[in-house]
Design a protein around this motif. Structure first.
Motif, PDB file in Angstrom:
ATOM      1  N   ILE A 110       0.846  -1.199   0.000  1.00 48.54           N
ATOM      2  CA  ILE A 110       0.000   0.000   0.000  1.00 48.54           C
ATOM      3  C   ILE A 110       0.880   1.248   0.000  1.00 48.54           C
ATOM      4  CG2 ILE A 110      -1.635   1.346   1.394  1.00 48.54           C
ATOM      5  CD1 ILE A 110      -2.884  -1.355   2.212  1.00 48.54           C
ATOM      6  N   TYR A 111       1.958   1.174   0.776  1.00 52.40           N
ATOM      7  CA  TYR A 111       2.871   2.312   0.784  1.00 52.40           C
ATOM      8  C   TYR A 111       3.452   2.520  -0.620  1.00 52.40           C
ATOM      9  CZ  TYR A 111       7.124   4.971   1.214  1.00 52.40           C
ATOM     10  OH  TYR A 111       8.107   5.891   1.007  1.00 52.40           O
ATOM     11  N   ALA A 112       3.887   1.407  -1.210  1.00 52.07           N
ATOM     12  CA  ALA A 112       4.486   1.504  -2.546  1.00 52.07           C
ATOM     13  C   ALA A 112       3.480   2.112  -3.531  1.00 52.07           C
ATOM     14  CB  ALA A 112       4.925   0.122  -3.027  1.00 52.07           C
ATOM     15  N   TYR A 113       2.245   1.687  -3.414  1.00 51.02           N
ATOM     16  CA  TYR A 113       1.246   2.193  -4.353  1.00 51.02           C
ATOM     17  C   TYR A 113       0.994   3.677  -4.119  1.00 51.02           C
ATOM     18  CZ  TYR A 113      -2.916   2.694  -7.162  1.00 51.02           C
ATOM     19  OH  TYR A 113      -3.806   3.125  -8.099  1.00 51.02           O
ATOM     20  N   SER A 114       0.937   4.064  -2.837  1.00 47.82           N
ATOM     21  CA  SER A 114       0.681   5.480  -2.576  1.00 47.82           C
ATOM     22  C   SER A 114       1.847   6.309  -3.136  1.00 47.82           C
ATOM     23  CB  SER A 114       0.497   5.746  -1.086  1.00 47.82           C
ATOM     24  OG  SER A 114       1.734   5.595  -0.422  1.00 47.82           O
ATOM     25  N   PHE A 115       3.026   5.744  -3.057  1.00 42.17           N
ATOM     26  CA  PHE A 115       4.196   6.415  -3.626  1.00 42.17           C
ATOM     27  C   PHE A 115       4.009   6.577  -5.137  1.00 42.17           C
ATOM     28  CE2 PHE A 115       8.578   6.672  -5.121  1.00 42.17           C
ATOM     29  CZ  PHE A 115       9.141   7.500  -4.166  1.00 42.17           C
ATOM     30  N   GLN A 116       3.537   5.518  -5.745  1.00 40.09           N
ATOM     31  CA  GLN A 116       3.328   5.555  -7.200  1.00 40.09           C
ATOM     32  C   GLN A 116       2.255   6.571  -7.570  1.00 40.09           C
ATOM     33  OE1 GLN A 116       2.900   1.787  -9.424  1.00 40.09           O
ATOM     34  NE2 GLN A 116       1.022   2.631 -10.248  1.00 40.09           N
ATOM     35  N   VAL A 117       1.192   6.593  -6.802  1.00 38.86           N
ATOM     36  CA  VAL A 117       0.118   7.535  -7.106  1.00 38.86           C
ATOM     37  C   VAL A 117       0.614   8.967  -6.938  1.00 38.86           C
ATOM     38  CG1 VAL A 117      -2.113   8.402  -6.325  1.00 38.86           C
ATOM     39  CG2 VAL A 117      -1.737   5.944  -6.592  1.00 38.86           C
ATOM     40  N   ARG A 118       1.417   9.157  -5.891  1.00 34.94           N
ATOM     41  CA  ARG A 118       1.880  10.516  -5.622  1.00 34.94           C
ATOM     42  C   ARG A 118       2.794  11.018  -6.745  1.00 34.94           C
ATOM     43  NH1 ARG A 118       3.223   9.409  -0.621  1.00 34.94           N
ATOM     44  NH2 ARG A 118       5.459   9.360  -0.943  1.00 34.94           N
ATOM     45  N   HIS A 119       3.696  10.156  -7.187  1.00 32.61           N
ATOM     46  CA  HIS A 119       4.692  10.629  -8.151  1.00 32.61           C
ATOM     47  C   HIS A 119       4.358  10.329  -9.595  1.00 32.61           C
ATOM     48  CE1 HIS A 119       7.218  11.864  -4.941  1.00 32.61           C
ATOM     49  NE2 HIS A 119       7.229  10.664  -4.423  1.00 32.61           N
ATOM     50  N   GLY A 120       3.605   9.301  -9.814  1.00 33.51           N
ATOM     51  CA  GLY A 120       3.317   8.934 -11.197  1.00 33.51           C
ATOM     52  C   GLY A 120       3.942   7.595 -11.528  1.00 33.51           C
ATOM     53  N   LEU A 121       3.505   7.052 -12.639  1.00 39.17           N
ATOM     54  CA  LEU A 121       3.972   5.719 -13.020  1.00 39.17           C
ATOM     55  C   LEU A 121       5.465   5.696 -13.369  1.00 39.17           C
ATOM     56  CD1 LEU A 121       1.117   4.108 -15.121  1.00 39.17           C
ATOM     57  CD2 LEU A 121       2.207   3.167 -13.106  1.00 39.17           C
ATOM     58  N   GLY A 122       6.051   6.863 -13.422  1.00 45.07           N
ATOM     59  CA  GLY A 122       7.484   6.936 -13.684  1.00 45.07           C
ATOM     60  C   GLY A 122       8.303   6.201 -12.645  1.00 45.07           C
ATOM     61  N   VAL A 123       7.739   5.949 -11.491  1.00 46.81           N
ATOM     62  CA  VAL A 123       8.508   5.245 -10.469  1.00 46.81           C
ATOM     63  C   VAL A 123       8.624   3.759 -10.769  1.00 46.81           C
ATOM     64  CG1 VAL A 123       7.865   6.923  -8.696  1.00 46.81           C
ATOM     65  CG2 VAL A 123       6.504   4.847  -8.982  1.00 46.81           C
ATOM     66  N   THR A 124       7.935   3.301 -11.796  1.00 50.50           N
ATOM     67  CA  THR A 124       8.083   1.902 -12.198  1.00 50.50           C
ATOM     68  C   THR A 124       9.256   1.784 -13.158  1.00 50.50           C
ATOM     69  OG1 THR A 124       6.688   2.180 -14.119  1.00 50.50           O
ATOM     70  CG2 THR A 124       5.587   1.554 -12.074  1.00 50.50           C
ATOM     71  N   GLY A 125       9.557   0.573 -13.546  1.00 51.53           N
ATOM     72  CA  GLY A 125      10.633   0.378 -14.515  1.00 51.53           C
ATOM     73  C   GLY A 125      10.141   0.500 -15.946  1.00 51.53           C
ATOM     74  N   LEU A 126       8.890   0.885 -16.116  1.00 48.24           N
ATOM     75  CA  LEU A 126       8.343   0.985 -17.475  1.00 48.24           C
ATOM     76  C   LEU A 126       8.994   2.137 -18.212  1.00 48.24           C
ATOM     77  CD1 LEU A 126       4.639   0.465 -16.461  1.00 48.24           C
ATOM     78  CD2 LEU A 126       6.110  -1.181 -17.635  1.00 48.24           C
ATOM     79  N   ASP A 127       9.049   2.023 -19.505  1.00 48.59           N
ATOM     80  CA  ASP A 127       9.638   3.099 -20.293  1.00 48.59           C
ATOM     81  C   ASP A 127       9.041   3.053 -21.689  1.00 48.59           C
ATOM     82  OD1 ASP A 127      10.869   0.996 -21.628  1.00 48.59           O
ATOM     83  OD2 ASP A 127      12.732   1.180 -20.503  1.00 48.59           O
ATOM     84  N   ARG A 128       9.651   3.777 -22.572  1.00 45.12           N
ATOM     85  CA  ARG A 128       9.220   3.698 -23.957  1.00 45.12           C
ATOM     86  C   ARG A 128      10.187   2.758 -24.657  1.00 45.12           C
ATOM     87  NH1 ARG A 128      10.478   6.387 -28.707  1.00 45.12           N
ATOM     88  NH2 ARG A 128       8.738   6.471 -30.139  1.00 45.12           N
ATOM     89  N   PRO A 129       9.755   1.721 -25.329  1.00 44.87           N
ATOM     90  CA  PRO A 129       8.366   1.384 -25.682  1.00 44.87           C
ATOM     91  C   PRO A 129       7.746   0.304 -24.787  1.00 44.87           C
ATOM     92  CG  PRO A 129       9.874   0.138 -27.038  1.00 44.87           C
ATOM     93  CD  PRO A 129      10.715   0.860 -26.021  1.00 44.87           C
ATOM     94  N   VAL A 130       8.341   0.030 -23.644  1.00 47.01           N
ATOM     95  CA  VAL A 130       7.762  -1.019 -22.805  1.00 47.01           C
ATOM     96  C   VAL A 130       6.746  -0.384 -21.870  1.00 47.01           C
ATOM     97  CG1 VAL A 130       8.273  -2.992 -21.336  1.00 47.01           C
ATOM     98  CG2 VAL A 130       9.967  -2.175 -22.945  1.00 47.01           C
ATOM     99  N   TYR A 131       5.542  -0.231 -22.373  1.00 45.67           N
ATOM    100  CA  TYR A 131       4.524   0.482 -21.610  1.00 45.67           C
ATOM    101  C   TYR A 131       3.822  -0.436 -20.617  1.00 45.67           C
ATOM    102  CZ  TYR A 131       5.250   3.657 -25.486  1.00 45.67           C
ATOM    103  OH  TYR A 131       5.813   4.473 -26.425  1.00 45.67           O
ATOM    104  N   TRP A 132       3.952  -1.730 -20.828  1.00 45.65           N
ATOM    105  CA  TRP A 132       3.345  -2.678 -19.905  1.00 45.65           C
ATOM    106  C   TRP A 132       4.430  -3.584 -19.361  1.00 45.65           C
ATOM    107  CZ3 TRP A 132      -1.464  -4.484 -23.221  1.00 45.65           C
ATOM    108  CH2 TRP A 132      -2.486  -3.520 -23.104  1.00 45.65           C
ATOM    109  N   GLY A 133       4.322  -3.935 -18.092  1.00 48.21           N
ATOM    110  CA  GLY A 133       5.339  -4.783 -17.494  1.00 48.21           C
ATOM    111  C   GLY A 133       4.745  -5.727 -16.479  1.00 48.21           C
ATOM    112  N   PHE A 134       5.218  -5.609 -15.252  1.00 49.53           N
ATOM    113  CA  PHE A 134       4.800  -6.517 -14.191  1.00 49.53           C
ATOM    114  C   PHE A 134       3.295  -6.496 -13.943  1.00 49.53           C
ATOM    115  CE2 PHE A 134       8.156  -8.212 -11.070  1.00 49.53           C
ATOM    116  CZ  PHE A 134       8.924  -8.667 -12.122  1.00 49.53           C
ATOM    117  N   TYR A 135       2.704  -5.313 -13.927  1.00 46.38           N
ATOM    118  CA  TYR A 135       1.291  -5.254 -13.550  1.00 46.38           C
ATOM    119  C   TYR A 135       0.422  -6.041 -14.525  1.00 46.38           C
ATOM    120  CZ  TYR A 135       2.884  -1.375 -10.619  1.00 46.38           C
ATOM    121  OH  TYR A 135       3.552  -0.603  -9.716  1.00 46.38           O
TER     122      TYR A 135
END
Ligand SMILES: Nc1nc2c(c(=O)[nH]1)N[C@H]1C(S)=C(S)[C@@H](COP(=O)(O)OP(=O)(O)OC[C@H]3O[C@@H](n4cnc5c(=O)[nH]c(N)nc54)[C@H](O)[C@@H]3O)O[C@H]1N2
Ligand SMILES: Nc1nc2c(c(=O)[nH]1)N[C@H]1C(S)=C(S)[C@@H](COP(=O)(O)OP(=O)(O)OC[C@H]3O[C@@H](n4cnc5c(=O)[nH]c(N)nc54)[C@H](O)[C@@H]3O)O[C@H]1N2
Ligand code: SF4
Ligand code: SF4
Ligand code: SF4
Ligand code: SF4
Ligand code: SF4
Ligand SMILES: [Mo]
Lengths: 444, 815, 234
Positions: free
Chosen positions: A40-65
């Motif tokens: 939940i903490y990790a998710y709140s972090f993601q919501v606060r900052h944006g999906l940029g906190v994931t390892g996703l990038d261009r062109p890998v728009y989908w990953g673990f989730y």
């Protein structure tokens, strides 16, 4: 219901775990809750900052989730589908395992759907899918089919649960109000039983196509695009087979844990594992067949964009994942499950654990390598998950186990009345039925 | 920036705020800082456009700035301006990030801490003027005005004139300009045609372009004009498509877009040009009539004293057999022959060489050799060939008187030795300045003024430059940006940026036509900055004496108005206008009609400022007396001017001594003829097997994120420096794409990322120039590396004063 | 009704990237930092794609500016679960930022990989907000964006034409990238108007479309590089 005061009641062991919170249980819950809270903490972090906190990038728009989404939805086929098929086939050995299977479905569907939410850039707008739904989008089909499946599976779980809830109600188990409400005043009259049987049968028939549709539609999320190695006509059945495959594995694991933790060796016997093991083997073969067909046609076609993805998988950066998948999903299955001697509890558990890993890898190698190698060769991406994604994956698993455990503390995880019914009615009935299969017997 | 800081910046919104609302609140731009000037329409939110001239590079494009509420919100090309006609380059647009650079210097500053410590005290402009004036007065009183040094970089027009004027009346010979730039470019035409002016190329009408190194699609004097010409040569004209051959060690953007890339060993262009000349001469592919009418020195000749001299033809035939040339240059024999034939048969053809051919130890001869190819095919002053741009008819500045102190100061030799026996043909030798400052010979510099110049970053051998600068007691920088050199200055007197100020822009003479642009403040200055021109006027007036007399104007725009009277009076040309209108005016002009759009100077000025400039679309070909001002009045393969200059400079010392000092290997007639001399490298070939080839990118500009983001389109590189290695060489070194490597020269080593690039010659390592700043702002600082740190600053083409920027050898190791 | 399209002459294009920056400025496209760019998260609605063929020293390197192709059969719009991207009647494939849920499905479905996601809240120094274009809405974090064919310019041009009581003419509406191009390699106009430059050029023998075989029917048309036919040196 008749359990009360039933002198012959032999299934006390099934009711024992309900409401009983042991030390081991609490410890496990604490650990799992910790993982979930971290998530939940990790998710709140993601919501606060944006999906940029994931390892996703261009062109890998989908990953673990999205991998997890597909994976968990796949697992969900364990339950309802297998249970329904076994029920309809009147496979008697099903009686002790259907409940455990059905619960998996319901719980895991939530987790799967949640992973889609985790993946959204704007989770605050999730409901737009309902308000502004666009019918041409496979994702919308997913929403529809998953929610239908969830409803169907919940009903399908609930119906056979009613008599057991009635037992708990009658035993004054707590929380009483819950059992009182959920038992719907079931008392176990013949009429009620008959109706219940009919309802269960109808649901069993209904959920099968829904279940198949769900994973077909999930596959279409990929197959409906024109991206290399996604745009495939066999993705529907391929995904369904994979789903059942991983579902059975999940079921075997759940059973093994239940059997151990709740001392239900008497109910979940070697034979169950043996039978499911055989089924697992069949699915492994089927899975291999689809995989082989899929990759061979791609390779034979030799279309450059497809080949880029193909080679990324078989000898490129994703080769370790790909070959690990082949080993875990096929080689290991084949070597353990072919042999009656190794198709033991331990053997099937090892095989199943390997399938869980393997099928997750399968989902991963379907989602990511295609994205890494888009048709327009710039850019070529790489993908490595961030701590956020890893945390949320752990939390997903933890949440699943937690909910599952919670269920088993509220309701018997092996159907009490069905066991009883089996013992009382089916033995005779089956003997009768078997007789009708034999030559010289009139069809009853 | 650290990731955490970035998150801090980017994650202003809290989770709650994100989950609430549907994001609409972010949609419209509210509460923007209000504009500083009510320019444009004055109606809030309604856009307007203002024309001005770009100054993100020397290109001189006309731009249109889009304004809303006094804010500049966009920059596009001025469709009326003849240099670019609506096109711009990415740097031109990124000018917005120069204007709105968060790290700009916001007012005059005086250093209080150690040099480079970044501790400054704000002062007022009055204090600034008074401080500098008293320092300068003190020098004059001590009788050493020559110890004040003024450096002006890539600027032109009045600002340069005013600095010259200031130096002259103040009494210092040390107004130092960039040799690497325009001065140097004018030498080939000076020596061969007698006109000290850059060669202009009529690219638009050429059929064949042989480009030696000039990466004219990425850099060069006027990138947009060159790209525009390229567009015209490519499908722009029905039925014709010119061939472009790009000769250079790197597959640059230009080479990629050319029809053919010829990889050449660095520093051997002179040999190739002479090899091509050989083929043209042997096969008689030259332009017979042009050669006979307008050239001398092709055949052997005898001078008035009866002495026999070698002609160009004999020189080439004796020394530049094609197979020998092939060996020197690495260009196959067949290629040389084929290119020579194509060049001579597809006229009009242009052979061009700019700075990269020059920046070698015998660069001047190489450039002369290339220009001789133009003469061989008659591409001198012809449509589609080389031309010499028409002059911009500006009003001269009033005459100046120098007082006694000034005259004494001016009698000292220049610190950079330009024009002396050390750099005989140079007007400035900027790159020698570090040496001069460090040694303090023949006298010490006491005050250094940097205008549009950042020597600490842009001069070779950074460690040496730093030492040199540290030896100067007073450094004054006029930069609006905290660049490397400004960072170690004692006084920063920030100029307005080019979008905030008045400035004249007489276009470089690189197009046939004369063009004059007017830069005007499109937004009010954002900060407490001052036009350096105004500062100079104030400073002059505070200094008194002959200096004050030389600066009678009230402010800088007044000087511009004075100058453009010349355009008004010239009775030719026109305020910039549409292409259609130009065509019409052209037709009228051919019938001798000149119908200006203005009747009075006021009208002229108003239109000039509003439309962005003036130009004269006509060019008169064949005015031989204008284009050949040599003693013979012809194109001189054997340069009499060179001979006269060298002989007169050497005086009683003798030519031999001068040639030795200038490190010219040739003797006799060869000295005055274009010829090839091998490069003197820094670093021996054995220990330093690779040749370092630094080059300029289109997106040159380090504190402008727009440019950092598009830095290297060829290798998809951005936000960092990289070094290009040939894949085979990299393999031998065990270096993989993206690996961190050391580049080491005898001067030191730098670390960067390796990029394997097939467009690299095996023994060459290409590295882009531009990043690796020690200061300059939040984006510029700390990214990339500066090749100047390992480049040698000791080698020059001594004759011309060109620094041998391309003469450093390096070795590579994995980091 | 017009069918807007673009022609890019690759023979003229020098890969200078003026179009890239022009688009960024015009459309308030955020700039990322070095670390983000290393992950390929830079946002360039139009970008120059290099390709290399051949072996040293016979190498051919090409540059191709790639933007949203405004496909007539866009694979990207069909898959959007909320209709946040759609093809408008004039063929412009549009984005509705306030609608987008950020699922990135459209990005994965686009065979040209030419849509961009706001991984973070766009980062702008206060002083840099001065050059924001008030005619183009800013995107919050978490939504997808891409080339709009400078749709806001079309709206303005149409308003202007309405004020002048006339219909839209060729040249009234020019996207920022086309306007900036120093080589004049880009053309824009109505593909359905047989007299327009773009429709004439689209019939050129040099014309081709990117990944044409996929049936996406792009409205960005490229012209291949030409060849030299001069007098050879034999
Ligand atoms: N976009 C942009 N435009 C600019 C500038 C800028 O920084 N950016 N700067 C301006 C200034 S100040 C200048 S001086 C000009 C410079 O403009 P140019 O002279 O055109 O640019 P450089 O990048 O210095 O040129 C280096 C090129 O020469 C090649 N080269 C290196 N050594 C040799 C050699 O021995 N022989 C040959 N034939 N080629 C060689 C390199 O491979 C490289 O491509 O550009 C001006 N315009
Ligand atoms: N390795 C290597 N070194 C080179 C070159 C190369 O290609 N490779 N190129 C050489 C060449 S050709 C040149 S021309 C030089 C260029 O070298 P410099 O002339 O030093 O040019 P810049 O580095 O662009 O620095 C110009 C400075 O002017 C300041 N400035 C910007 N705008 C304004 C303004 O409006 N007013 C004032 N007063 N100042 C302003 C900025 O702070 C900037 O730092 O570098 C040379 N050095
Ligand atoms: S070429 Fe130079 S002058 Fe022209 S727009 Fe670009 S930066 Fe400005
Ligand atoms: S602006 Fe024109 S020449 Fe430059 S990259 Fe874009 S299309 Fe090509
Ligand atoms: S290029 Fe991609 S984003 Fe644009 S319309 Fe086609 S599919 Fe959609
Ligand atoms: S990211 Fe936005 S536009 Fe794209 S499919 Fe999802 S909701 Fe639609
Ligand atoms: S048409 Fe407009 S939005 Fe599209 S790339 Fe060009 S400038 Fe950008
Ligand atoms: Mo320069």
């Amino acid at each position: 219901m008749e359990v009360l005061g039933d002198k012959d009641f032999q299934d006390e062991a099934l009711l024992r775990p309900v409401g009983h919170l042991g030390k081991g249980f609490l410890l496990t819950v604490t650990i799992l809750l910790g993982v979930v809270l971290w998530g939940i903490y990790a998710y709140s972090f993601q919501v606060r900052h944006g999906l940029g906190v994931t390892g996703l990038d261009r062109p890998v728009y989908w990953g673990f989730y999205i991998t997890n989404f597909v994976f968990f939805i796949g697992i969900s086929h364990a339950g309802t589908l297998i249970s329904a098929i076994l029920r309809l086939c009147q496979a008697e050995w099903r009686r002790s395992i259907t409940r455990a299977a059905e619960v998996i479905t319901v719980v895991v569907l939530f987790i799967g759907a949640a992973n889609i939410l985790l993946d959204l850039g704007r989770p605050d707008r999730a409901l737009f899918v309902i308000f502004h739904g666009n019918l041409t989008s496979p994702l919308l089909w997913d929403v529809v089919s998953i929610s239908t499946y969830l409803t169907g599976s919940t009903i399908y779980l609930y119906l056979p649960l009613i008599p057991d809830i009635a037992i708990l109600r009658d035993r004054k188990a707590r929380p009483q109000f819950l059992y009182r409400i959920l038992s719907l005043g079931f008392t176990g009259t013949e009429k009620e039983k008959k109706r219940l049987h009919i309802a269960i049968s109808i649901m069993a028939v209904i959920v099968i196509p829904i279940a198949i549709s769900v994973h077909t539609v999930v596959s279409w999320v990929f197959a409906m695009t024109i991206q290399p190695m996604w745009h495939s006509t066999i993705f529907g059945p391929y995904f369904v087979v994979g789903a059942i495959f991983s579902g059975i594995a999940a079921l075997i694991l759940a059973m093994a844990i239940i059997r151990r933790a709740y001392h239900l060796q008497e109910y979940l016997k070697e034979i169950h594992f043996n039978n499911l093991g055989t089924l697992l083997l069949v699915m492994a073969l089927l899975w291999f067949y689809f995989t082989f067909a899929e990759y061979l046609t791609t390779f034979y076609g030799g279309e450059p964009d497809e080949m880029a993805v193909f080679f990324a998988k078989v000898r490129g950066p994703y080769a370790p994942y790909f070959w690990a998948m082949v080993v875990t999903n096929f080689v290991i299955q084949f070597s353990i499950l072919c042999n009656r001697k190794t198709r033991t509890v331990a053997g099937t558990v090892i095989a199943s654990s390997s399938v869980i890993v393997g099928m997750w890898l399968e989902r991963f190698t379907i989602v990511v390598p295609t994205l890494v190698n888009p048709r327009i060769p710039f850019p070529r991406g790489t993908y490595f998950p961030s701590w956020i994604e890893v945390s949320l994956m752990a939390a997903s698993f933890a949440m699943f186990i937690l909910l599952y455990m919670g269920f088993s503390k509220l309701f018997p995880i092996v159907s009490v009345w069905e066991m009883k019914e089996g013992r009382e009615v089916s033995v005779a009935e089956t003997a009768e039925r078997v007789r009708t299969y034999l030559p010289g017997e009139s069809e009853a | 920036m650290k990731r955490r800081d970035f998150l801090k910046l980017s994650g202003g919104a809290t989770a709650g705020a994100v989950l609430a609302g549907l994001g609409f609140q972010n949609l419209l731009v509210h509460a923007l800082p209000t504009g500083t000037e009510d320019s444009g329409t004055g109606v809030p939110g309604v856009p307007s456009w203002a024309n001005t001239i770009c100054q993100q590079c020397p290109g001189g494009c006309g731009v249109r700035v889009k304004l809303v509420d006094g804010r500049a919100i966009n920059i596009s090309g001025n469709p009326l301006y003849p240099i670019n006609r609506e096109g711009v380059c990415p740097k031109g647009i990124s000018g917005l990030q120069a204007l709105y650079d968060p790290d700009r210097i916001k007012g005059p500053l005086k250093r209080v801490g150690e040099r480079g410590s970044g501790k400054w005290q704000q002062i007022t402009w009055e204090e600034a003027v008074a401080t500098v004036a008293s320092e300068l007065k003190a020098l004059r009183q001590k009788g050493e005005p020559q110890s004040a040094v003024f450096v002006t970089g890539q600027v032109r027009g009045l600002m340069v004139d005013l600095f010259s004027r200031f130096a002259l009346t103040y009494g210092t010979p040390n107004h130092i300009r960039h040799t690497s730039g325009i001065d140097g470019s004018a030498l080939p035409s000076y020596l061969l045609q007698g006109v000290r002016q850059q060669i202009a190329y009529d690219l638009e009408n050429a059929s064949y372009i042989l480009s030696f190194g000039s990466s004219f699609l990425e850099a060069g004097w006027s990138p947009v004009r060159q790209i525009r010409a390229y567009g015209i040569l490519r499908q722009g004209k029905a039925g014709s498509r010119a061939k472009i051959v790009q000769i250079e060690p790197r597959l640059s953007m230009t080479a990629a877009k050319a029809d053919e890339w010829v990889a050449i060993n660095p520093g051997t262009d002179g040999a190739l040009a002479l090899g091509i000349a050989r083929v043209i001469l042997d096969e008689r592919l030259y332009n017979e009539s042009f050669l006979s009418q307008h050239t001398v020195g092709l055949e052997d000749w005898t001078d008035s004293s009866g002495q026999k001299h070698t002609g160009f033809k004999a020189l080439v035939q004796q020394n530049y057999a094609v197979d020998r040339v092939a060996e020197i240059t690495g260009v196959p024999v067949e290629t040389i022959i084929r290119i020579a034939r194509e060049f001579a048969r597809n006229r009009p053809a242009i052979a061009m060489a700019e700075q990269e051919v020059a920046m070698h130890t015998a660069g001047l001869y190489a450039r002369m050799a290339v220009h001789c190819l133009n003469a061989l095919v008659g591409s001198i002053d012809t449509p589609g060939g080389t031309v010499l741009s028409m002059e911009v008819p500006l009003e001269p500045l009033p005459h100046v008187d120098k007082d006694a102190i000034a005259q004494r100061g001016l009698s000292f030799p220049r610190l950079d030795r330009a024009g002396s026996t050390e750099f005989p043909l140079a007007e400035s030798a900027y790159e020698f300045l570090p040496e001069a400052l460090a040694t303090g010979k023949p006298y010490k510099a006491k005050a250094l003024f940097l205008y549009y110049s950042n020597p600490l970053h842009s001069l070779a051998d950074s460690a040496r430059v730093r030492k040199a600068l540290e030896s100067v007691p007073l450094i004054v920088s006029f930069s609006p940006f905290p660049d490397d050199s400004t960072n170690i200055a004692d006084l920063i007197l920030p100029d307005h940026t080019y979008l905030e100020r008045w400035q004249d822009d007489p276009m470089l003479p690189v197009t046939p036509h004369s063009v004059f642009g007017v830069r005007k403040p499109v937004v009010k200055p954002l900060f407490n900055t001052m036009h350096t021109g105004d500062f100079l006027i104030k400073l002059a007036q505070a200094s008194g004496g002959s200096v004050a007399q030389a600066f009678p104007w009230k402010d800088f725009p007044a000087v511009i108005q004075h100058r453009v009277q010349g355009l008004f009076k010239a009775r030719r040309g026109t305020i910039v206008q549409t292409e259609g209108e130009d065509a019409w005016a052209q037709q009228l002009a051919e019938r001798g009609v000149w119908s200006p759009s203005y009747a009075s100077f006021e009208e002229f000025w108003k239109q000039l400022v509003e439309k962005g400039g003036w130009w004269d679309p006509s060019y008169r070909f064949g005015e031989w007396s204008r284009v050949f001002r040599t003693p013979s009045g012809k194109f001189e393969f054997f340069s009499q001017i060179l001979r006269e200059r060298l002989v007169s400079l050497s005086g009683n010392q003798g030519l031999e001594a001068l040639l030795k000092k200038a490190r010219v290997e040739a003797r006799g007639d060869l000295v005055f003829l274009p010829h090839f001399e091998p490069e003197r490298f820094v670093g021996d070939e054995k220990s330093y097997p690779f040749h370092l080839n630094p080059y300029k990118l289109m997106a040159h500009g380090s504190n402008q994120p727009f440019l950092l983001e598009i830095l290297g389109p060829q290798l998809n590189t951005r936000w960092d420096t990289w070094a290009e290695l040939h894949p085979e060489e990299a393999k031998k070194l065990g270096v993989k794409d993206g690996d961190s490597i050391w580049l080491e020269s005898p001067l030191g080593k730098i670390q960067t990322r390796a990029k394997l690039y097939v467009g690299t010659m095996p023994r060459v390592v290409n590295i882009p120039f531009g990043l690796g700043h020690e200061a300059g702002g939040r984006w510029a600082q700390g990214i990339g590396v500066n090749p100047n740190r390992i480049m040698s600053g000791v080698e020059f083409d001594r004759l011309a004063g060109f620094p041998a920027l391309f003469a450093t050898r390096i070795k590579i190791s994995k980091a | 009704m017009a069918r807007w399209g673009m022609v890019i002459d690759l023979d003229k294009c020098t890969g200078c990237q003026a179009c890239v920056v022009a688009c960024k400025v015009e459309n308030n496209v955020p700039v990322v930092n070095a670390e983000e760019a290393a992950k390929g998260r830079e946002m360039l609605w139009i970008r120059v794609m290099p390709t290399v063929e051949g072996e040293y020293p016979r190498i051919k390197m090409r540059f191709m500016p790639v933007l949203c192709q405004h496909c007539d059969h866009p694979p990207s719009t069909k898959v959007c679960p909320v209709g946040a991207t759609y093809k408008n009647p004039e063929g412009i494939v549009a984005q509705i930022y306030p609608r987008c849920i950020g699922c990135r499905y459209c990005m994965n479905a686009c065979p040209y990989t030419i849509k961009y996601f706001n991984w973070f809240r766009p980062q702008r120094e206060e002083i840099q907000q001065n050059y924001l274009n008030p005619e183009v809405s800013l995107r919050p974090k978490g939504v997808v964006e891409k080339c709009t064919f400078c749709h806001h310019r079309l709206i303005k041009a149409r308003e202007q034409a309405a004020v002048e009581k006339r219909s839209l003419r060729e040249g009234d509406f020019t996207p920022a990238c086309v306007e900036s191009c120093p080589a004049r390699a880009m053309y824009f106009g109505d593909l359905d108007d047989p007299t327009s430059t773009v429709s004439k050029l689209s019939k050129s023998s040099r014309a081709f479309r990117l990944l044409e075989e996929l049936g996406t029917e792009p409205k960005v048309i490229y012209l291949t590089e030409g060849e030299w036919h001069g007098s050879v040196g034999r």
